[in-house]
Write a protein that holds these residues in place. Structure first.
Motif: not given
Ligand SMILES: [Fe+2]
Ligand SMILES: [Fe+2]
Length: 244
Positions: A70, A88, A93, A95, A103, A107, A112-117
């Motif tokens: 995280h 990234d 894996k 977030s 956001e 960005r 590309d890989n990291i997930e935006y929470q």
């Protein structure tokens, strides 16, 4: 780069990274923080592009890099999160927890890989294995969508740009003399914090928390009574001042 454990119990550990002697002149000095709990870790305000190599080298002395599951960005500033595009490509894996309002801007640093929470304006919480933290709203201090991280078990508040001080290279990481330290904080808070109303709301909210250590993104860590001293000093400080 300084890389130091600041808290440990049988479940988790807090680290601070900063005072990078290889940092180019002309970019602001920053503190980065990490919580490691079991085989997961949260990296808070990971820092700018210029610091990425030193940060990576420092982190792997403590945990394998793949344990960073995280990231957290208190707000959108480049000194907070312009390293995102490099993380990234490094983390398999992970977030990123940051305000939903930012956001579309964050960005732009590459993701590309990291997930935006997205964190909602009211804040939220995050479980990190057996540990958990809260995202505490600190809007308009100084960013319009801004959060801090509170760890109730460790009694630590990571306070982003609040409590920031402008220090000479290689300065100590902890406050020795609070009164003397206020001279290094005053301009930063008056110029970068736009709203007295937001400041008062934040002080009300933070005063209800049990805090042993307050960890800002610039300057030095507050411990014990210095946390209360900071809240008193900040409550009396008029902010939102610029020469015109
Ligand atoms: Fe900032
Ligand atoms: Fe900052």
């Amino acid at each position: 780069m300084l890389s130091k454990e600041i808290y440990r119990d049988n479940q988790h550990t807090w680290y601070v990274f900063g005072r990078d002697p290889d940092k180019p002149d002309g970019i602001i000095d920053t503190n980065q923080y990490m919580i490691s709990c079991g085989d997961q870790a949260l990296l808070m305000d990971p820092g700018g592009i210029e610091l990425f190599a030193s940060m990576l080298a420092s982190i792997v002395k403590h945990i394998p890099v793949d344990q960073i599951t995280h990231l957290f960005a208190s707000h959108q500033d480049p000194d907070i999160i312009s390293s995102l595009g490099l993380w990234d490509r490094t983390l398999s894996k992970a977030s990123l927890h940051a305000s939903g309002l930012w956001e579309g801007f964050i960005r732009h640093f590459g993701m590309d890989n990291i997930e935006y929470q997205a964190i909602a304006d009211e804040g939220g919480s995050l479980s990190l294995g057996a540990c958990s933290v809260e995202f505490i709203p600190a809007h308009y201090l100084h960013s319009s969508a801004n959060f801090h991280v509170y760890d109730a078990q460790a009694k630590i508040l990571m306070s982003g740009d609040i409590g920031a001080a402008l220090e000479a290279p290689g300065a100590a990481m902890e406050i020795e003399d609070f009164e003397a330290h206020t001279h290094k904080m005053r301009y930063f808070h008056q110029r970068w914090m736009p709203s007295n109303k937001a400041k008062d709301r934040w002080i009300d909210r933070i005063s209800k928390l049990d805090i042993d250590m307050m960890c800002p993104q610039h300057g030095r860590i507050f411990r014990g009574d210095d946390v209360k001293r900071f809240l008193d000093w900040f409550s009396k400080l008029e902010v939102g001042i610029a020469a015109q």
